[in-house]
Write an enzyme that holds these catalytic residues in place. Sequence first.
Site, short mmCIF file in Angstrom:
data_model
loop_
_atom_site.label_atom_id
_atom_site.label_comp_id
_atom_site.label_asym_id
_atom_site.label_seq_id
_atom_site.Cartn_x
_atom_site.Cartn_y
_atom_site.Cartn_z
N ASP A 195 5.88 -2.92 -6.82
CA ASP A 195 6.75 -2.25 -5.84
C ASP A 195 6.68 -2.85 -4.45
O ASP A 195 7.37 -2.40 -3.54
CB ASP A 195 6.36 -0.78 -5.75
CG ASP A 195 4.93 -0.58 -5.25
OD1 ASP A 195 4.06 -1.42 -5.59
OD2 ASP A 195 4.67 0.40 -4.54
N GLN A 196 5.87 -3.88 -4.26
CA GLN A 196 5.57 -4.37 -2.91
C GLN A 196 6.78 -4.97 -2.20
O GLN A 196 6.91 -4.85 -0.98
CB GLN A 196 4.40 -5.36 -2.97
CG GLN A 196 3.11 -4.71 -3.44
CD GLN A 196 2.06 -5.69 -3.91
OE1 GLN A 196 2.17 -6.91 -3.69
NE2 GLN A 196 1.04 -5.19 -4.58
N HIS A 203 -0.46 -6.98 1.68
CA HIS A 203 0.34 -7.21 0.47
C HIS A 203 1.45 -6.17 0.34
O HIS A 203 2.34 -6.30 -0.48
CB HIS A 203 -0.56 -7.14 -0.76
CG HIS A 203 -1.16 -5.79 -1.00
ND1 HIS A 203 -1.81 -5.07 -0.02
CD2 HIS A 203 -1.20 -5.01 -2.11
CE1 HIS A 203 -2.23 -3.93 -0.52
NE2 HIS A 203 -1.87 -3.86 -1.77
N HIS A 244 -4.20 4.04 -7.55
CA HIS A 244 -3.74 5.28 -8.16
C HIS A 244 -4.69 6.43 -7.83
O HIS A 244 -4.26 7.55 -7.59
CB HIS A 244 -3.62 5.13 -9.68
CG HIS A 244 -2.58 4.15 -10.11
ND1 HIS A 244 -1.55 4.48 -10.96
CD2 HIS A 244 -2.41 2.83 -9.82
CE1 HIS A 244 -0.79 3.41 -11.18
NE2 HIS A 244 -1.29 2.40 -10.50
N TRP A 247 1.90 0.49 -1.49
CA TRP A 247 2.44 1.66 -0.82
C TRP A 247 1.37 2.46 -0.09
O TRP A 247 1.63 3.00 0.98
CB TRP A 247 3.19 2.54 -1.81
CG TRP A 247 3.93 3.68 -1.17
CD1 TRP A 247 3.90 4.98 -1.54
CD2 TRP A 247 4.85 3.61 -0.06
NE1 TRP A 247 4.73 5.74 -0.73
CE2 TRP A 247 5.32 4.90 0.19
CE3 TRP A 247 5.31 2.55 0.74
CZ2 TRP A 247 6.23 5.20 1.21
CZ3 TRP A 247 6.23 2.84 1.77
CH2 TRP A 247 6.66 4.15 1.99
N ASN A 248 0.17 2.55 -0.63
CA ASN A 248 -0.90 3.25 0.09
C ASN A 248 -1.16 2.60 1.44
O ASN A 248 -1.24 3.28 2.47
CB ASN A 248 -2.18 3.27 -0.73
CG ASN A 248 -2.05 4.05 -2.02
OD1 ASN A 248 -1.38 5.07 -2.07
ND2 ASN A 248 -2.70 3.58 -3.06
N SER A 249 -1.29 1.29 1.45
CA SER A 249 -1.55 0.56 2.70
C SER A 249 -0.39 0.68 3.66
O SER A 249 -0.56 0.83 4.87
CB SER A 249 -1.83 -0.91 2.39
OG SER A 249 -3.06 -1.07 1.70
#
Length: 482
Positions: A404-405, A380, A21, A383-385
């Site tokens: 969310d993954q 994994h 976050h 979303w950032n990745s």
Amino acid sequence: MPAMEEKAPHFLVVTYPAQGHINPARHLALRLVRATGVRVTISTAVSACRKMFPGAGEVEVGGEFVDGAGVCYAAYSDGYDDGFDRAVHDPANYMSQIKVVGARTLCGVLERFRAAGRPVTRVVYTLLLPWVADVARDHGVPVALYWIQTGAVLAAYFHYFRGTDGADKSIAAAAAAGDCLAPVRVPGLPPLRLRDLPSFLTVTSDDCPYAFVLTEFRDIVGALGRDDSPPVLVNTFDAMEPEALASLQEHGVDVVAVGPVLSFLDAAPACDGKSGTAASNDLFRQDNTGYLEWLDAQPAGSVVYISFGSMSMMSPRQIAEVASGMAESGRPFMWVLRKDNRGEDDGVASSAGGERGVVVEWCDQAKVLSHPAVACFVTHCGWNSTLESVACGVPVVCVPQWTDQGTNAWLVDQIGAGVRAAVSDEDGVLEAGELRRCLDVATSETVRAKAALWKDKARAAVADGGSSDRNLRAFVAKSGAN
């Protein structure tokens, strides 16, 4: 106090104290400063600030800090100033505490800024913090929601809680049947299966330790699509999720696609001509074992980068299967494997690198994904990745765990920039043979070409005059900052 100072636009970005976050909050702060020149401060919990600024002495509520990238921070308290220990503390109680203590202490942060002649003119809050909007309104400050997941995830939550076209019944029936491959309908989105939805929508028992999270999302969605609903900044871009964004807009949600919000896309070129990346303070200390120098010594497009993020736990069997799969593949690899996310370590991690691999505790992921030696990313699918991999043109092997993954993995498959791995039905482990298969798919010419295409689209969106750049500038202009 100077009149100009008192009227200057000042955005306060309030974020939950977790790495996944804080990162997008920091990236948004930098984007706002560089693109529009507004003053921006990030507010996160005392416990997070203590980790990020270990040399700053005693961290108190309202205390201000500046990280290595020049981003300003001000601390609120979540009631757990010494940190939340998931092995000891109760998550539901934590969420109750952060609402009460967080609201009270965030009031103090706003009041301090006003007294100092730097009043906050817009509060932007991230996920799991719906109470922030009430605090801001009590102080007469307008708000905006910063949605740090995909537009598809927001659409899934929105239509589920609104019951749009029976979406809630469709999802509940599939979840009750327990078939992860069962088709489900979310208005406006291409076909999905149950496994493609946010995992919290598939919770069927109140005994689930994370069942309370669904309430937080319900509260966030409850504020949208009304006459007084806040604008929603979404960390995606128009070309990537046109259906999801259109579906939300058609139901009255003021979504503003501003992504990919990533600092390294805004950084000026470094003196060596390569893309620069802004220095920052993470919750975890980066490894200084020379991993970038190791990457420099590897052939272009040869290295498999492996990281399952800041929160996922890896069992000894999962560690052994990944180590085995990489040894059998014959490919060089770099693996982020922290001591605190290995579960019960039986010693297998100490030899996980083998002859071809490098194992690190933490790293500068943007620099790794930007390195020409990296061929693909086993992730994994946080979303950032996922956004970082798309913006760097690195194909992805998706191994989603929760939240969310699964939706992120579905989206990667939709755009053709990677492959979703199958895992064991018994324990959810990615096994060695499947890992090798996925590496072959991810590094194929077809997937590499798609990844390169989406890299160009992602960067075009945030370039001067791109869709996300225009959207962000228009949002700030409406906020009275320009």
